[in-house]
Design a protein around this motif. Structure first.
Motif, PDB file in Angstrom:
ATOM      1  N   UNK A  22       0.762 110.104  56.289  1.00 40.92           N
ATOM      2  CA  UNK A  22      -0.083 108.904  56.290  1.00 40.92           C
ATOM      3  C   UNK A  22      -0.518 108.541  54.879  1.00 40.92           C
ATOM      4  N   UNK A  23      -0.366 109.490  53.939  1.00 42.92           N
ATOM      5  CA  UNK A  23      -0.767 109.252  52.548  1.00 42.92           C
ATOM      6  C   UNK A  23       0.433 109.032  51.625  1.00 42.92           C
ATOM      7  N   UNK A  24       1.588 108.754  52.195  1.00 43.80           N
ATOM      8  CA  UNK A  24       2.755 108.400  51.385  1.00 43.80           C
ATOM      9  C   UNK A  24       2.411 107.202  50.504  1.00 43.80           C
ATOM     10  N   UNK A  25       2.709 107.302  49.204  1.00 39.28           N
ATOM     11  CA  UNK A  25       2.238 106.310  48.243  1.00 39.28           C
ATOM     12  C   UNK A  25       2.982 104.981  48.316  1.00 39.28           C
ATOM     13  N   UNK A  26       4.198 104.977  48.857  1.00 38.27           N
ATOM     14  CA  UNK A  26       5.050 103.816  48.660  1.00 38.27           C
ATOM     15  C   UNK A  26       5.477 103.144  49.948  1.00 38.27           C
ATOM     16  N   UNK A  27       4.598 103.112  50.940  1.00 42.09           N
ATOM     17  CA  UNK A  27       4.882 102.240  52.077  1.00 42.09           C
ATOM     18  C   UNK A  27       4.990 100.798  51.601  1.00 42.09           C
ATOM     19  N   UNK A  28       4.244 100.478  50.564  1.00 40.59           N
ATOM     20  CA  UNK A  28       4.353  99.191  49.877  1.00 40.59           C
ATOM     21  C   UNK A  28       4.610  99.478  48.409  1.00 40.59           C
ATOM     22  N   UNK A  29       5.409  98.622  47.765  1.00 38.95           N
ATOM     23  CA  UNK A  29       5.664  98.755  46.344  1.00 38.95           C
ATOM     24  C   UNK A  29       6.725  99.782  45.977  1.00 38.95           C
ATOM     25  N   UNK A  30       7.541 100.189  46.925  1.00 38.65           N
ATOM     26  CA  UNK A  30       8.618 101.140  46.662  1.00 38.65           C
ATOM     27  C   UNK A  30       9.685 100.459  45.807  1.00 38.65           C
ATOM     28  N   UNK A  31      10.116 101.129  44.715  1.00 37.26           N
ATOM     29  CA  UNK A  31      11.129 100.529  43.853  1.00 37.26           C
ATOM     30  C   UNK A  31      12.487 100.438  44.554  1.00 37.26           C
ATOM     31  N   UNK A  32      12.769 101.396  45.459  1.00 34.77           N
ATOM     32  CA  UNK A  32      14.023 101.409  46.213  1.00 34.77           C
ATOM     33  C   UNK A  32      13.679 101.385  47.702  1.00 34.77           C
ATOM     34  N   UNK A  33      13.199 100.258  48.223  1.00 29.83           N
ATOM     35  CA  UNK A  33      12.619 100.227  49.568  1.00 29.83           C
ATOM     36  C   UNK A  33      13.607 100.454  50.707  1.00 29.83           C
ATOM     37  N   UNK A  34      14.914 100.376  50.414  1.00 29.56           N
ATOM     38  CA  UNK A  34      15.891 100.635  51.475  1.00 29.56           C
ATOM     39  C   UNK A  34      16.597 101.971  51.281  1.00 29.56           C
ATOM     40  N   UNK A  35      16.036 102.863  50.466  1.00 29.87           N
ATOM     41  CA  UNK A  35      16.620 104.196  50.276  1.00 29.87           C
ATOM     42  C   UNK A  35      16.836 104.871  51.628  1.00 29.87           C
ATOM     43  N   UNK A  36      17.990 105.476  51.805  1.00 35.43           N
ATOM     44  CA  UNK A  36      18.338 106.110  53.076  1.00 35.43           C
ATOM     45  C   UNK A  36      17.349 107.191  53.485  1.00 35.43           C
ATOM     46  N   UNK A  37      16.764 107.888  52.512  1.00 38.84           N
ATOM     47  CA  UNK A  37      15.868 109.001  52.832  1.00 38.84           C
ATOM     48  C   UNK A  37      14.414 108.553  52.967  1.00 38.84           C
ATOM     49  N   UNK A  38      13.919 107.807  51.991  1.00 37.35           N
ATOM     50  CA  UNK A  38      12.476 107.537  51.943  1.00 37.35           C
ATOM     51  C   UNK A  38      12.136 106.058  51.920  1.00 37.35           C
ATOM     52  N   UNK A  39      13.099 105.184  52.196  1.00 36.94           N
ATOM     53  CA  UNK A  39      12.825 103.756  52.143  1.00 36.94           C
ATOM     54  C   UNK A  39      12.111 103.258  53.389  1.00 36.94           C
ATOM     55  N   UNK A  40      10.931 102.672  53.242  1.00 40.61           N
ATOM     56  CA  UNK A  40      10.197 102.189  54.407  1.00 40.61           C
ATOM     57  C   UNK A  40      10.670 100.830  54.917  1.00 40.61           C
TER      58      UNK A  40
END
Length: 234
Positions: free
Chosen positions: A94-112
């Protein structure tokens, strides 16, 4: 005929290149046991890449004249802290920093922002502080082998991105994977929730280091890795 690897577009990190952990895992398949894989260039998507074997045991991944990655067998020496509980991992996510503002938002592993929701969805956040990060992970059926275990390349992928967020911590910077040294200790079951966790291991200039691991819900460590991350300038 030489061996080739093609990284499907589904398994991107940045939008136009392969996820680092997945790409490393594909090349590591040519190394028996623990492997150390170094990325030299962004792995291109949907492009046949040649695997070059050398007599000393190391292998290279090439896009014509471009060296994309190199790998070699190497024992992994890494102390792994006790795994967080599944409840702690769920809370940390719930404290993941990049639900918004992710530089690679479609990353297969961590893209929200995966439009098909077909990524791993591993969103590692701090358990209590930035000395340990964690997230739950439930592997999808299409990531499993015939025995029901997570395929090796997806284990490597899951060991990738949590380490980035542990390495950068609270700092406002972005990094890309430079090297991943990983070892599977046991088959990773695909029919139960897992815990992905990571911890920082220091830095040297733009290089940042982190450990990552995968564990069962009751704390049995199944895979571990040490990563080198390179902070992007600016």
């Amino acid at each position: 005929m030489p061996d080739t690897i093609t990284i499907p577009a589904r398994f991107n990190g940045p939008a136009d290149s392969g996820n680092g952990g997945y790409s490393c895992g594909r090349l590591a398949a040519f190394i028996p046991g623990p492997a150390r894989v170094r990325l030299h260039a962004p792995p291109p998507l949907d492009t046949p890449l040649e695997v070059v074997r050398h007599v000393d045991g190391h292998v290279e991944l090439r896009d014509r004249d471009t060296l994309v990655a190199s790998a070699w067998p190497a024992p992994l020496q890494l102390d792994v802290p006790p795994a967080p509980t599944l409840a702690q991992a769920e809370d940390a996510a719930t404290r993941f920093r990049f639900y918004e503002g992710h530089l690679f938002p479609t990353c297969f592993v961590c893209g929200p922002k995966r439009p098909a929701h077909d990524g791993l969805g591993i969103f590692a956040g701090p358990v209590s502080d930035w000395s340990l990060l964690a997230a739950p992970w439930r592997p999808a059926p299409d990531l499993l082998d015939e025995a029901g275990a997570v395929r090796a390349e997806f284990v490597w992928a899951a060991l990738d991105c949590p380490g980035c967020f542990a390495a950068i911590g609270e700092n406002e910077r972005t990094a890309v994977l430079g090297e991943l040294h990983a070892e599977r200790l046991a088959a990773v079951p695909g029919d139960q929730p897992l815990v992905a966790f990571a911890w920082p291991l220091g830095h040297d200039g733009r290089k940042m280091f982190a450990g990552t691991a995968l564990a069962t819900a009751d704390g049995v460590v199944l895979a571990r890795a040490r990563a080198v991350w390179i902070a992007l300038r600016g």
